[in-house]
Design an enzyme around this catalytic site. Structure first.
Site, PDB file in Angstrom:
ATOM      1  N   GLY A 188       0.833  -1.196   0.000  1.00 43.60           N
ATOM      2  CA  GLY A 188       0.000   0.000   0.000  1.00 43.60           C
ATOM      3  C   GLY A 188       0.867   1.245   0.000  1.00 43.60           C
ATOM      4  N   LEU A 189       0.237   2.383  -0.164  1.00 44.79           N
ATOM      5  CA  LEU A 189       0.973   3.641  -0.238  1.00 44.79           C
ATOM      6  C   LEU A 189       1.576   4.020   1.109  1.00 44.79           C
ATOM      7  CD1 LEU A 189      -1.509   5.701  -2.467  1.00 44.79           C
ATOM      8  CD2 LEU A 189       0.588   4.529  -3.184  1.00 44.79           C
ATOM      9  N   SER A 190       2.554   4.897   1.062  1.00 42.16           N
ATOM     10  CA  SER A 190       3.189   5.372   2.284  1.00 42.16           C
ATOM     11  C   SER A 190       2.152   6.051   3.177  1.00 42.16           C
ATOM     12  CB  SER A 190       4.296   6.368   1.939  1.00 42.16           C
ATOM     13  OG  SER A 190       4.891   6.892   3.098  1.00 42.16           O
ATOM     14  N   GLY A 191       2.140   5.678   4.456  1.00 42.98           N
ATOM     15  CA  GLY A 191       1.204   6.257   5.402  1.00 42.98           C
ATOM     16  C   GLY A 191      -0.098   5.500   5.542  1.00 42.98           C
ATOM     17  N   GLY A 209      -0.531   2.520   6.732  1.00 41.09           N
ATOM     18  CA  GLY A 209      -0.571   1.782   7.989  1.00 41.09           C
ATOM     19  C   GLY A 209       0.019   0.393   7.918  1.00 41.09           C
ATOM     20  N   LYS A 210       0.792   0.101   6.886  1.00 41.99           N
ATOM     21  CA  LYS A 210       1.352  -1.240   6.699  1.00 41.99           C
ATOM     22  C   LYS A 210       2.229  -1.657   7.870  1.00 41.99           C
ATOM     23  CE  LYS A 210       3.487  -0.013   3.004  1.00 41.99           C
ATOM     24  NZ  LYS A 210       3.040   1.409   3.074  1.00 41.99           N
ATOM     25  N   SER A 235       5.918  -1.767  -2.336  1.00 40.60           N
ATOM     26  CA  SER A 235       5.918  -2.740  -3.441  1.00 40.60           C
ATOM     27  C   SER A 235       4.882  -2.347  -4.501  1.00 40.60           C
ATOM     28  CB  SER A 235       5.651  -4.157  -2.923  1.00 40.60           C
ATOM     29  OG  SER A 235       4.594  -4.210  -2.002  1.00 40.60           O
TER      30      SER A 235
END
Length: 388
Positions: free
Chosen positions: A202-205, A207-208, A276
């Protein structure tokens, strides 16, 4: 001094109004040297420990500016700083769709197309990546018959260096696979649970990392053998030599996938938190593992939420033009087509997200089977050895 490679020192800096102790960008000066060195137009003066790249072949992004399409192997004149050289386009990798930022395979670049290409020149050039130096990293292409400017480009780097990062042959020569000394099945039996890889993308921020850390803590407290691989951490060591170009990102995920596979073969539950952005790179990691042992999780949030969180200040810097190739803004993100789980962190609390991830693991343990391995492993194997 380039291209001669000779070294010298500045003896004096002269101007019409008298000598100077230093000169800065934009000054018109006459510089005398301590050594007799032949210097001509187009030569470069650099610090010995800050040398540019040198070569006759490099990769670049090109904006095509002519109605006649770009042709592979057709001669062009390349203007770079104050030098010019005969050049030809040896390969067109892809065109960038300006609406979706997706990459498209095309035989040629048309008017106003932007694409990635490989260029070969008739004489060596001294250049830097455009990200490092916009002056030595930029160029224009000219039609030698009409003297019309047909393209403008930004250099990515030496073609050989870039090619070495592309996924391809991943087995060294003259090596033989030995097999695992202690099979994973024996390790899983001792650990009391199956191994697996949970891949959060997922995109930065989004919550990964937050979710991955919480899931690992919950599993660890239940007695599971775990390992957490985080994108930032790997770039502090194993992947510290990689940038953020598409090829470098692919290599980053390839290395991360191979590390995850090693921990998986140890019988661990591996939590991987990586942006990714490219689907093919994540699919390649999936193919490293037995069927049913890879759980892909899409972690997402609204653009406003991502920018409001901005834990590293990346969105603000990307918006100010300080970060190139930033996923979600200046670089594409390809969401999974069919992830095992999707978590929208705008609407789900962290504890609930952890419950859903572990629930997906339990369901997978109940239903997944491997080729050549009969039977069914109960969901308790994801839990602690006491059966809790």
């Amino acid at each position: 001094m380039l291209p001669s490679g000779m070294t010298t020192r500045v003896k004096s800096i002269e101007t019409f109004d008298g000598p100077l102790t230093e000169a800065v960008d934009g000054d018109a000066v006459v510089m005398t040297l301590t050594d007799e060195i032949d210097i001509s137009r187009g030569d470069m003066i650099v610090r010995p420990r800050n040398l540019p790249s040198s070569g006759t072949r490099f990769e670049a992004y090109v904006c095509w500016m002519h109605s006649e399409p770009m042709a592979v192997d057709r001669p062009y004149v390349l203007m770079h700083t104050t030098r010019q050289a005969q050049a030809r386009v040896t390969r067109i990798d892809y065109r960038v769709d300006v609406d979706t930022l997706h990459r498209e395979s095309v035989p040629a670049l048309e008017l106003n197309d932007i694409g990635r290409v490989e260029i070969a020149t008739g004489q060596p050039l001294f250049y830097d990546s455009y990200r490092v130096n916009s002056v030595t990293g930029s160029f224009i292409l000219i039609d030698p018959h009409t003297n019309v400017t047909v393209g403008a480009g930004m250099i990515r780097g030496d073609a050989r260096t870039v090619d070495s990062l592309k996924p391809g042959t991943t087995v060294s020569t003259d090596v033989v696979w030995q097999g695992w000394n202690i099979p994973r099945e024996e390790r899983e039996a001792r650990h009391g649970h199956r191994g697996g890889v949970v891949w959060l993308t997922g995109l930065s921020g989004a919550g990964k990392t937050t979710i991955a850390r919480a899931v690992e803590r919950r599993l660890f407290e239940r007695g599971c053998r775990t390992m957490l691989l985080d994108g930032d951490n790997l770039r502090h060591g194993l992947c510290g030599d990689l940038g953020f170009s598409p090829d470098a990102r692919a290599e980053n995920i390839r290395r991360a996938g191979e590390v995850a596979r090693l921990f998986f073969e140890q019988g661990s539950l591996v939590l991987c938190a990586f942006v990714s952005p490219y689907r093919k790179d994540r699919d390649r990691v999936r193919e490293l593992l037995p069927q049913g042992r890879f759980v892909e999780i899409l972690v997402q949030a609204s653009p406003d939420t991502l920018k409001a969180r901005d834990p590293k200040g990346l969105y603000a810097r990307a918006g100010a033009g300080q970060i190139a190739q930033f996923t979600g803004m200046s670089a594409p993100y390809e969401a999974p087509a069919a992830p095992e789980l999707t978590l929208d962190t705008d609407s789900i609390e962290i504890d609930a997200a952890v419950d859903r991830v572990i629930g997906a693991l339990e369901a997978l343990a109940c239903s997944a089977s491997e080729p050549g391995r009969a039977g069914r492993i109960q969901s308790r194997r994801w839990h602690d050895r006491s059966g809790g």
